[in-house]
Design a protein around this motif. Structure first.
Motif, PDB file in Angstrom:
ATOM      1  N   GLY A 170       0.789  -1.220   0.000  1.00 25.57           N
ATOM      2  CA  GLY A 170       0.000   0.000   0.000  1.00 25.57           C
ATOM      3  C   GLY A 170       0.823   1.272   0.000  1.00 25.57           C
ATOM      4  N   TYR A 171       2.120   1.175   0.175  1.00 30.84           N
ATOM      5  CA  TYR A 171       2.970   2.364   0.192  1.00 30.84           C
ATOM      6  C   TYR A 171       3.203   2.865  -1.228  1.00 30.84           C
ATOM      7  N   ARG A 172       3.473   4.158  -1.343  1.00 32.59           N
ATOM      8  CA  ARG A 172       3.832   4.767  -2.621  1.00 32.59           C
ATOM      9  C   ARG A 172       5.219   5.364  -2.472  1.00 32.59           C
ATOM     10  N   LEU A 173       6.016   5.149  -3.490  1.00 33.64           N
ATOM     11  CA  LEU A 173       7.412   5.533  -3.438  1.00 33.64           C
ATOM     12  C   LEU A 173       7.794   6.205  -4.751  1.00 33.64           C
ATOM     13  N   VAL A 174       8.340   7.421  -4.677  1.00 35.24           N
ATOM     14  CA  VAL A 174       8.846   8.117  -5.861  1.00 35.24           C
ATOM     15  C   VAL A 174      10.324   8.374  -5.654  1.00 35.24           C
ATOM     16  N   VAL A 175      11.130   7.981  -6.631  1.00 37.66           N
ATOM     17  CA  VAL A 175      12.572   8.185  -6.580  1.00 37.66           C
ATOM     18  C   VAL A 175      12.921   9.295  -7.560  1.00 37.66           C
ATOM     19  N   ARG A 176      13.470  10.391  -7.031  1.00 40.31           N
ATOM     20  CA  ARG A 176      13.902  11.522  -7.858  1.00 40.31           C
ATOM     21  C   ARG A 176      15.419  11.439  -7.986  1.00 40.31           C
ATOM     22  N   VAL A 177      15.902  11.526  -9.230  1.00 43.12           N
ATOM     23  CA  VAL A 177      17.324  11.381  -9.518  1.00 43.12           C
ATOM     24  C   VAL A 177      17.944  12.766  -9.715  1.00 43.12           C
ATOM     25  N   PHE A 178      19.125  12.972  -9.113  1.00 41.76           N
ATOM     26  CA  PHE A 178      19.875  14.212  -9.261  1.00 41.76           C
ATOM     27  C   PHE A 178      21.003  14.019 -10.280  1.00 41.76           C
ATOM     28  N   PRO A 179      21.509  15.111 -10.867  1.00 42.39           N
ATOM     29  CA  PRO A 179      22.594  14.992 -11.852  1.00 42.39           C
ATOM     30  C   PRO A 179      23.840  14.278 -11.334  1.00 42.39           C
ATOM     31  N   SER A 180      24.077  14.269 -10.047  1.00 44.05           N
ATOM     32  CA  SER A 180      25.257  13.591  -9.501  1.00 44.05           C
ATOM     33  C   SER A 180      25.174  12.062  -9.632  1.00 44.05           C
ATOM     34  N   ALA A 181      24.021  11.528 -10.023  1.00 44.47           N
ATOM     35  CA  ALA A 181      23.866  10.083 -10.209  1.00 44.47           C
ATOM     36  C   ALA A 181      24.476   9.612 -11.524  1.00 44.47           C
ATOM     37  N   ARG A 182      24.753  10.541 -12.403  1.00 43.82           N
ATOM     38  CA  ARG A 182      25.311  10.204 -13.711  1.00 43.82           C
ATOM     39  C   ARG A 182      26.615   9.444 -13.545  1.00 43.82           C
ATOM     40  N   GLY A 183      26.728   8.300 -14.199  1.00 44.30           N
ATOM     41  CA  GLY A 183      27.955   7.522 -14.180  1.00 44.30           C
ATOM     42  C   GLY A 183      28.123   6.596 -12.986  1.00 44.30           C
ATOM     43  N   LYS A 184      27.159   6.550 -12.079  1.00 49.33           N
ATOM     44  CA  LYS A 184      27.275   5.662 -10.906  1.00 49.33           C
ATOM     45  C   LYS A 184      26.932   4.231 -11.315  1.00 49.33           C
TER      46      LYS A 184
END
Length: 118
Positions: free
Chosen positions: A83-97
């Motif tokens: 029943g939970y809702r989860l939104v993952v927002r990605v930042f530019p620092s994630a590039r290349g990880k």
């Protein structure tokens, strides 16, 4: 691949989760977490959505990050309360990880969101 019944598709679900949920942040990700608000919450699946803005990179980079996160959350979605809702927002620092680095970032952000919810 994240199972279809766990994918968040409606813009209203994204909006409600981002505005009404608790947040947890790491250096590359922010997790918005909203707990269920009904009596039938145990019967609803956990919904997961991703926000990867153009500031992260071109379409190839954004799609790669989305695929990596979907793959990571496919394994973890059974651990989340139903029943939970989860939104993952990605930042530019994630590039290349790498996927393992993104997994550690997600775990850190999710733990902070859970802690903020209490």
């Amino acid at each position: 691949m994240l199972p279809a019944h766990h994918r968040m598709r409606a813009s209203g679900d994204f909006r409600a989760t981002i505005r009404g949920g608790s947040r947890g942040k790491s250096t590359s990700l922010m997790v918005h977490l909203q707990s269920p608000d009904g009596t039938q919450a145990d019967q609803e699946p956990t919904l997961v959505g991703f926000v990867v803005p153009k500031t992260v990179g071109n379409a190839v980079i954004r799609n790669r990050l989305t695929r990596q996160l979907r793959h990571l959350l496919r394994e973890k979605v059974t651990e989340f309360p139903s029943g939970y809702r989860l939104v993952v927002r990605v930042f530019p620092s994630a590039r290349g990880k790498t996927s393992s680095e993104l997994g550690a970032e997600f775990d850190r952000a999710y733990a902070r969101a859970v802690k903020a919810q209490r």
